[in-house]
Enzyme design. Structure first.
Site, PDB file in Angstrom:
ATOM      1  N   ASP A 164      -7.611   4.437  12.792  1.00 49.46           N
ATOM      2  CA  ASP A 164      -6.283   5.041  12.694  1.00 49.46           C
ATOM      3  C   ASP A 164      -6.273   6.349  11.919  1.00 49.46           C
ATOM      4  O   ASP A 164      -5.486   7.248  12.214  1.00 49.46           O
ATOM      5  CB  ASP A 164      -5.293   4.055  12.073  1.00 49.46           C
ATOM      6  N   SER A 202      -4.696  -9.150   9.225  1.00 46.09           N
ATOM      7  CA  SER A 202      -4.206  -7.785   9.295  1.00 46.09           C
ATOM      8  C   SER A 202      -3.605  -7.612  10.685  1.00 46.09           C
ATOM      9  O   SER A 202      -4.301  -7.788  11.692  1.00 46.09           O
ATOM     10  CB  SER A 202      -5.358  -6.791   9.086  1.00 46.09           C
ATOM     11  N   ASP A 255       0.812  -1.214   0.000  1.00 46.84           N
ATOM     12  CA  ASP A 255       0.000   0.000   0.000  1.00 46.84           C
ATOM     13  C   ASP A 255       0.845   1.263   0.000  1.00 46.84           C
ATOM     14  O   ASP A 255       0.644   2.157  -0.832  1.00 46.84           O
ATOM     15  CB  ASP A 255      -0.933   0.011   1.221  1.00 46.84           C
ATOM     16  N   ARG A 291      -0.239   5.434  17.462  1.00 54.09           N
ATOM     17  CA  ARG A 291      -0.499   6.363  16.362  1.00 54.09           C
ATOM     18  C   ARG A 291      -0.140   7.818  16.688  1.00 54.09           C
ATOM     19  O   ARG A 291       0.469   8.493  15.866  1.00 54.09           O
ATOM     20  CB  ARG A 291      -1.959   6.251  15.910  1.00 54.09           C
TER      21      ARG A 291
END
Length: 494
Positions: free
Chosen positions: A218, A270, A108, A189
């Protein structure tokens, strides 16, 4: 002549190279091209050329400056890429000067690099944060970033800052989201986004970008941090803009733009990993009726396969924060790593839960948090000695809101910061040690001691004492139960 600047708050180092214009792609702010340039000159750096405490190493094709805000400027000596026409003019969707991209090296983010250049006519600075995801995740990023078309790679080691300034405050607050989740991704994050804002300032970027989808939490966590720390930055979220809908589309786009497709094996899950936890989502986990497969776990041993003999571990704490393991003082990151190792061996910290995402949907996730589970147990047990009833109740009620704010990405919200000041104040006397017993997935307390303990054996003992007279209880009960007694009298007409 072209000049590359490796920027750092610790130091400033200028390197000069001579290259053909057609052979080099670098950030415009850092390089000016010469028509008569020839071959690369060998790049090097000596510690004596720097000011401050930075340590510079020149390994292979990369230059890395190690310090709290050190960055890595990447320049290949053997292969260079031409500056695309899109970088000189307006892109398909507009014009940005330079974008700092949260970069992992996966499919990605590798595709996002050329997409940003094509759609915004910008230079792309890739940023990677080391929050304890493992050495393997950081290998080869220099080559991947350059092959994707990035002009610079920045790497920062955030492990100590992550544990000290983000994990430990949550631990002190007792913040747990929806009864189970110890906020591993939620805490990581904002520390990454904060570093991105710093890097954007260092390299002169006018925008930041991330690879989060439009369905998850996120995206909110990244962008609220950007808003709080630098509201002037533009934010680009490709997954909310582009036509790529899945892995096959991304691979096709990569081939079209001559971006090497990462050859790493695609996981059926994931995952997100950092020093605090490892999360698993997707595949069979999307059905809450399915039990997780044992081969999915990576940080912890199956409780059934854990040692048959229990292990005891002692956690030393000062002002509500852990400082030592088994009498050995350790830095925050080292302490957590040690407990991950110990806890993982005994199958500690596995959580399977269905949670409510901030965007409204429910999701099912499985988390491994061995060291964190041990620390939360130790903190709670020590507080049972040092906090009185009213304080503990208020703290627990605020912990729910604290966890909600962190989960929602509001780390830099004044409310959370004010609550943190409260948590720091009421735990200033939470000093002592807790000895825990680890056995086949369970953590139980063996002993707890504190010089500030409110527990008094001479008061708590069933034997008669001078401080507590049992006869006083009768009057207390009559007064405490008076409202209930009056209500009953009213109902009975007394």
């Amino acid at each position: 002549m072209a000049q590359l600047k490796a920027i750092s708050s610790c130091s400033s180092l200028n390197l000069s190279v001579h290259v053909p214009k057609s052979d080099l792609m670098l950030c415009n702010n850092n390089v000016s091209f010469s028509k008569k340039s020839a071959l690369f000159q060998e790049l090097g750096a000596r510690n004596s050329e720097l000011q401050g405490d930075a340590v510079v190493s020149n390994k292979g094709n990369g230059l890395r400056v190690h310090c709290n805000t050190g960055i890595q400027a990447v320049l290949s000596q053997d292969k260079a890429t031409e500056v695309s026409e899109a970088a000189k003019t307006k892109g398909l969707r507009g014009k940005l000067n330079k974008v700092v991209l949260a970069y992992s090296g996966g499919l990605d983010t590798s595709v996002i690099v050329p997409w940003l250049r094509e759609n915004y006519g910008c230079e792309v600075v890739c940023f990677t944060a080391d929050v304890g995801q493992g050495v393997g995740e950081l290998e080869g990023l220099e080559q991947k970033a350059k092959a994707s078309g990035a002009c610079q790679l920045v790497v920062k080691d955030l492990q100590e800052e992550f544990v000290r300034d983000f994990i430990f405050p949550c631990l002190r607050a007792g913040a747990i989201y929806e009864r189970k989740y110890l906020l591993g991704t939620s805490m990581a994050r904002p520390v990454i986004a904060k570093a991105m804002v710093d890097v954007a300032k260092e390299v002169g970027a006018d925008a930041v970008a991330h690879g989060c989808t439009g369905k998850g939490n996120d995206q909110v966590r990244f962008e609220l941090t950007f808003f709080a720390l630098n509201p002037e930055l533009n934010v680009v979220a490709p997954w909310r803009e582009w036509d790529i809908t899945g892995r096959e589309d991304a691979i096709e786009y990569a081939k079209k733009h001559n971006v090497p497709v990462p050859v790493t094996k695609k996981s059926i899950y994931s995952r997100d990993r950092n020093l605090w936890h490892l999360s698993h989502e997707g595949d069979i986990l999307e059905d809450p009726a399915n039990e997780p497969r044992e081969d999915m776990y990576m940080m912890s041993t199956s409780p059934e396969a854990a040692p048959d003999k229990p292990e005891y571990v002692e956690i030393g704490m000062v002002s509500g924060l852990p400082v030592s393991v088994n009498g050995v003082k350790l830095s925050p990151a080292s302490l957590l790593s040690k407990l991950n190792e110990i806890g993982g061996k005994h199958g500690i910290g596995r959580i399977d839960m269905v949670e409510n995402r901030l965007v409204g949907m429910k999701s099912r996730g499985v988390y491994e948090t061995p060291g964190g589970t041990i620390l939360f147990t130790a903190a709670r047990e020590l507080e049972s000695l040092t906090l009185d009833r009213e304080t503990m109740q208020v703290k627990d009620s605020l912990a729910l809101k604290y966890a909600e704010l962190v989960y929602a990405g509001r780390w830099f919200d004044p409310l959370r910061e004010s609550m943190d000041a409260f948590m720091e104040k009421i735990t200033e006397k939470t000093n002592g040690s807790v000895r825990l017993k680890l056995y086949k997935g369970s953590v139980s307390v063996a002993s707890r001691t504190s010089p500030n303990s409110l527990y008094r054996e001479d008061i708590s003992s069933f034997e008669s004492g001078q401080i507590y007279d049992q006869a006083d209880a009768a009057g207390f009960i009559r007064l405490y139960g008076l409202p209930m007694r009056v209500r009953a009298m009213l109902e009975k007409g007394i």
